[in-house]
Design a protein around this motif. Structure first.
Motif: not given
Length: 556
Positions: A396-413
């Motif tokens: 419950d302290e995970i505030l951002l994570e990848s949706e799936e494995g990728s070589a791209e930059t992960v962006a979010g809030t």
């Protein structure tokens, strides 16, 4: 005792790819580019300890097939004695190899001819096997028990001397497989050799003794091999170490790591000592030496940091490290206006110097960018913040994570929950290669093959959302900041505000209040008598509602 452990060597008698250990591997045998049959016809070269080990097993079979009637009869009548004899011939028949001397127990490489010749040379004679499996144990400070195994029910003789002496001391007629030394000199290296007395009438000095086994007695005036901190606090540390026999005491020297000179902190006789009156959150160097000598240049040196640095540094967070970050790493982390382009940091780094401040209930646009010096790989990111300051990263302290494995930059809030504990804490960003094999997720505590983890010391501040609607102040300033504890605050009163006084508070990074003062609008002088470090200030109205807040830095 009867497991034969083998390492693989090449045609130059060099161990290449396989394991080694002078107490755990017995001998070497060919195992690289072995010429062998291939399939239904033809030949090939191949490598592995899976060739060295069966080659050795084949030599053992060859020894059992030796055309020696007395040996064959011994194997039938006393299979254990036969196994002991084969073991003796196998190990004593190796070719000594210089580069294997410190890598395997026998110090050599398998030689079928030597071992078979050794066995056949004794054919027709009464077989008298030498002792093996030597060991010694410290019973008391000056008492040592030396033990061995015999292949038959014969007695043994032992001889010993201080290493380098010309004369041996002999003891014979030993039937128990051990001998107790209780009259040895202190701090001396002894040689011990053992022989089998198959013929009790034989002159003990003419027996064939084993190679020398050496050990050193206690009582040397030497520094402890290791010193550890058993209890580390804000202004003290308890040190522990193993004491040695006949040393009357130990001197403990210490200094701040940035200082040049050590000073004597005290003396201990029992292997424990507590250094007190230390500075909070400071690096110290300590070394412990024996006080039976006037020399203090040598000793085990230990570096530690006292507590009081705040939760991010003081808490014992579990390690998470990428074992190989040469091909993929965290290139940059961006949260709101904060950006850190870190590049490759060898799998793990803690950034404790950044003044990254996030407000409770605040929302921050975030980007986690992977870095690749060459080909791109499939990565998975995860960002945690220790919101409740318990030293553990939970789901419950995970505030951002990848949706799936990728070589791209992960962006979010990244949204800091409204019930998060304010003050100093730690943020963890992990990037892990998940393509092709292995776990497809990132854990807060793990050693993983490829990728990198970055930890950040951050400060969670009281929320200022909606403060402009409170209409108490139109401006607030602390100057200078950083400062030595003496500073001024300036508060501009908002038009129409009716509150005459405000509360100014200073808290340490654990949330403990260290200073409180009621202040008026305008300029007020403040004097703090607290240790240097980072603090949090808070300005609130008479109802306790915050109207301003931030970080205050005190220097020495």
């Amino acid at each position: 005792e009867y497991m034969v452990s083998v390492t693989a060597t090449n045609n130059a008698d060099i161990r290449t790819f396989s394991g080694f250990g002078i107490e755990t591997v017995d001998l070497g045998a060919p195992g690289e580019n072995v010429f062998t049959t291939a399939g239904a016809d033809g030949y090939t070269n191949t490598s592995g300890t899976s060739f060295a080990s069966p080659l050795t097993a084949g030599v053992i079979s060859l020894l059992y097939s030796a055309p020696c009637e007395s040996f064959a009869q011994m194997v039938r009548d006393n299979p254990q004695l036969g196994a002991d004899y084969v073991r003796y011939a196998l190990f004593n028949g190796v070719d000594p190899v210089e580069n294997l001397a410190d890598e395997v127990m026998t110090g050599g490489r398998l030689n079928a001819f030597n071992s078979l010749e050794l066995l056949m040379n004794n054919c027709g004679e009464d077989i008298c096997l030498p002792p093996f499996s030597f060991n010694y144990a410290l019973t008391e400070d000056t008492v040592y028990t030396f033990s061995w195994n015999l292949a038959s029910e014969s007695n043994a003789a032992i001889r010993y001397r201080i290493e380098g002496d010309d004369e041996w001391t002999y003891i014979e007629g030993l039937s128990e497989g051990e001998y107790v030394f209780d009259d040895l000199d202190l701090c001396s290296v002894y040689e011990v050799e053992v022989a089998t007395q198959c013929d009790p009438e034989e002159n003990v000095e003419e027996l064939v003794f084993s190679s020398a086994q050496t050990f050193e007695t206690l009582g040397c005036c030497i520094a402890p091999e290791i010193v550890a901190e058993s209890e580390l606090l804000e202004t003290s540390v308890e040190l522990t170490w193993e004491t040695d026999f006949a040393i009357p005491g130990y001197d403990i020297y210490f200094k701040l790591s940035d200082d040049d000179e050590f000073e004597l902190g005290g003396t201990s006789e029992d292997g424990t000592f507590t250094l007190e009156n230390l500075e909070e959150c400071a690096f110290y160097d300590v070394f412990v030496v024996q006080n039976c000598s006037e020399e203090i240049e040598s000793g085990f040196e230990l570096t530690f940091r006292t507590k009081g640095c705040g939760h991010c540094i003081d808490a014992e967070f579990c390690p998470t490290i990428g074992e190989d970050s040469s091909e993929e790493y965290i290139n940059s982390v961006t949260i709101g206006d904060f950006q850190n382009e870190s590049g490759n940091n060898d799998g793990y780094i803690l950034f404790e110097e950044f003044a990254l401040e996030l407000e409770v209930a605040g929302e921050y646009e975030t980007e986690l960018e992977p870095g690749f010096p060459g080909a791109e790989y499939t990565e998975y990111f995860k960002l945690w913040v220790d919101l409740n300051q318990d030293g553990v990263f939970t789901d419950d302290e995970i505030l951002l994570e990848s949706e799936e494995g990728s070589a791209e930059t992960v962006a979010g809030t990244v949204t800091i929950p409204g019930d998060a504990t304010t003050g100093d804490t730690r943020m963890r960003v992990s990037m892990k290669y998940v393509g092709g094999f292995g776990a497809q997720d990132v854990q807060p505590c793990e050693m993983y093959n490829y990728g990198e983890t970055e930890d950040y010391c951050i400060t969670l501040l009281e929320s200022t959302i909606g403060l402009e609607d409170e209409a108490y102040i139109s401006g607030f300033e602390i100057y200078p900041n950083p400062n030595t504890g003496n500073f001024s605050i300036n508060i501009e009163q908002a038009r129409g505000a009716t509150t005459e006084k405000l509360n100014f508070e200073v808290l340490d990074l654990t949330g403990k209040m260290v200073f409180s003062k009621q202040v008026n609008y305008g300029t007020s002088d403040v004097s703090l008598s607290v240790a240097a470090g980072a603090y949090i200030y808070r300005l609130s109205n008479n109802q306790g509602s915050p109207v301003a807040g931030g970080k205050l830095i005190l220097t020495q």
